[in-house]
Write a protein that holds these residues in place. Structure first.
Motif, PDB file in Angstrom:
ATOM      1  N   ASN A 130     -46.563 -25.123  24.663  1.00  0.00           N
ATOM      2  CA  ASN A 130     -45.588 -25.417  23.687  1.00  0.00           C
ATOM      3  C   ASN A 130     -44.301 -25.653  24.348  1.00  0.00           C
ATOM      4  OD1 ASN A 130     -44.783 -25.350  20.944  1.00  0.00           O
ATOM      5  ND2 ASN A 130     -43.802 -23.350  21.269  1.00  0.00           N
ATOM      6  N   VAL A 177     -43.897 -16.702  23.796  1.00  0.00           N
ATOM      7  CA  VAL A 177     -44.178 -18.105  23.504  1.00  0.00           C
ATOM      8  C   VAL A 177     -43.427 -18.361  22.175  1.00  0.00           C
ATOM      9  CG1 VAL A 177     -45.471 -20.086  23.023  1.00  0.00           C
ATOM     10  CG2 VAL A 177     -46.271 -18.274  24.323  1.00  0.00           C
ATOM     11  N   ASN A 178     -42.046 -19.109  22.224  1.00  0.00           N
ATOM     12  CA  ASN A 178     -41.325 -19.290  21.211  1.00  0.00           C
ATOM     13  C   ASN A 178     -41.878 -20.480  20.452  1.00  0.00           C
ATOM     14  OD1 ASN A 178     -39.343 -17.016  20.897  1.00  0.00           O
ATOM     15  ND2 ASN A 178     -38.761 -17.613  23.146  1.00  0.00           N
ATOM     16  N   TYR A 179     -41.662 -20.425  19.156  1.00  0.00           N
ATOM     17  CA  TYR A 179     -41.867 -21.817  18.274  1.00  0.00           C
ATOM     18  C   TYR A 179     -40.853 -21.958  17.389  1.00  0.00           C
ATOM     19  CZ  TYR A 179     -46.928 -20.849  19.804  1.00  0.00           C
ATOM     20  OH  TYR A 179     -48.044 -20.882  20.440  1.00  0.00           O
ATOM     21  N   ASP A 180     -40.668 -23.400  17.120  1.00  0.00           N
ATOM     22  CA  ASP A 180     -39.596 -23.719  16.644  1.00  0.00           C
ATOM     23  C   ASP A 180     -39.613 -23.603  14.939  1.00  0.00           C
ATOM     24  OD1 ASP A 180     -41.690 -25.711  15.771  1.00  0.00           O
ATOM     25  OD2 ASP A 180     -40.476 -27.306  16.565  1.00  0.00           O
ATOM     26  N   LYS A 197     -45.729 -22.053  12.038  1.00  0.00           N
ATOM     27  CA  LYS A 197     -46.739 -22.292  13.409  1.00  0.00           C
ATOM     28  C   LYS A 197     -47.095 -21.114  14.125  1.00  0.00           C
ATOM     29  CE  LYS A 197     -44.462 -26.515  14.851  1.00  0.00           C
ATOM     30  NZ  LYS A 197     -43.588 -27.318  15.563  1.00  0.00           N
ATOM     31  N   ILE A 198     -46.501 -19.769  13.719  1.00  0.00           N
ATOM     32  CA  ILE A 198     -46.932 -18.633  14.510  1.00  0.00           C
ATOM     33  C   ILE A 198     -48.428 -18.193  13.827  1.00  0.00           C
ATOM     34  CG2 ILE A 198     -46.431 -16.100  14.523  1.00  0.00           C
ATOM     35  CD1 ILE A 198     -44.705 -17.882  16.201  1.00  0.00           C
ATOM     36  N   ASN A 252     -50.761 -20.319  12.585  1.00  0.00           N
ATOM     37  CA  ASN A 252     -51.709 -21.089  12.895  1.00  0.00           C
ATOM     38  C   ASN A 252     -51.960 -20.884  14.498  1.00  0.00           C
ATOM     39  OD1 ASN A 252     -51.633 -22.702  10.616  1.00  0.00           O
ATOM     40  ND2 ASN A 252     -50.311 -24.048  11.437  1.00  0.00           N
ATOM     41  N   ALA A 253     -50.958 -20.600  15.304  1.00  0.00           N
ATOM     42  CA  ALA A 253     -51.021 -20.296  16.615  1.00  0.00           C
ATOM     43  C   ALA A 253     -52.146 -19.099  17.082  1.00  0.00           C
ATOM     44  CB  ALA A 253     -49.833 -20.154  17.565  1.00  0.00           C
ATOM     45  N   LEU A 264     -46.021 -14.000  20.195  1.00  0.00           N
ATOM     46  CA  LEU A 264     -45.639 -15.136  19.345  1.00  0.00           C
ATOM     47  C   LEU A 264     -44.496 -15.099  18.559  1.00  0.00           C
ATOM     48  CD1 LEU A 264     -49.337 -16.296  18.482  1.00  0.00           C
ATOM     49  CD2 LEU A 264     -48.206 -16.721  20.590  1.00  0.00           C
ATOM     50  N   ASN A 265     -43.370 -16.045  18.989  1.00  0.00           N
ATOM     51  CA  ASN A 265     -42.321 -15.855  18.123  1.00  0.00           C
ATOM     52  C   ASN A 265     -41.578 -16.995  17.637  1.00  0.00           C
ATOM     53  OD1 ASN A 265     -39.953 -13.684  17.754  1.00  0.00           O
ATOM     54  ND2 ASN A 265     -38.699 -15.383  18.950  1.00  0.00           N
ATOM     55  N   ALA A 266     -41.186 -16.895  16.431  1.00  0.00           N
ATOM     56  CA  ALA A 266     -40.233 -17.791  15.802  1.00  0.00           C
ATOM     57  C   ALA A 266     -39.139 -17.361  14.814  1.00  0.00           C
ATOM     58  CB  ALA A 266     -41.328 -18.913  14.956  1.00  0.00           C
TER      59      ALA A 266
END
Length: 140
Positions: free
Chosen positions: A47, A84-87, A91-92, A94-95, A132-134
């Motif tokens: 990512n 793992v940061n997502y925008d 997306k969290i 799905n990941a 996993l973080n957003a």
């Protein structure tokens, strides 16, 4: 390069790298194998961030430290986690699903948290914890 890069020690790094590609969407940037096939160093992009991976080498003590770095295991997990940061919050989900379908153990399913993030926790088969973080959109 990012200023802090997690460096994971695993047993069977070639297998772990393949797993991270499947489970976390990692892309292999580089790999430096030892003569016996173990991995001295691998650079993965997950990512947009770097994670380094290496096999354990119990026969070599780290000079000046008096010990060697042992691989984490599910029975003796690593004492740190990788975030793992997502925008985007979507997306969290799905990941998380991709990682669980590939063989990660889901610890905390994706949920909206009091700290204004969509967040989930996984354990991989190599003894490492992934968060996993957003950030959630601001509420008006």
């Amino acid at each position: 390069m990012q200023t802090i890069v997690p460096y994971l020690t695993v047993k069977n790094a070639p297998e772990a790298i393949d797993f991270y590609v499947k489970a976390l969407g990692a892309k292999e940037v580089s790999r430096a194998p030892a003569e016996d096939g173990r991995i001295l160093h691998a650079d993965l992009s997950i990512n947009g961030g770097s994670v380094f991976v290496m096999d354990e080498f119990p026969e070599h003590a780290v000079q000046g430290m008096g010990h060697t770095v042992h691989a984490a295991t599910p029975e003796r997990p690593a004492p740190v986690a990788v975030v793992v940061n997502y925008d985007a919050p979507a997306k969290i989900d799905n990941a998380y699903r991709r990682a669980v379908d590939a063989g990660c153990n889901g610890v905390m399913e994706p949920q909206d948290t009091f700290w204004n993030a969509r967040f989930a926790i996984l354990h991989d088969p190599y003894g490492h914890q992934w968060m996993l973080n957003a950030t959630l959109p601001a509420k008006n």
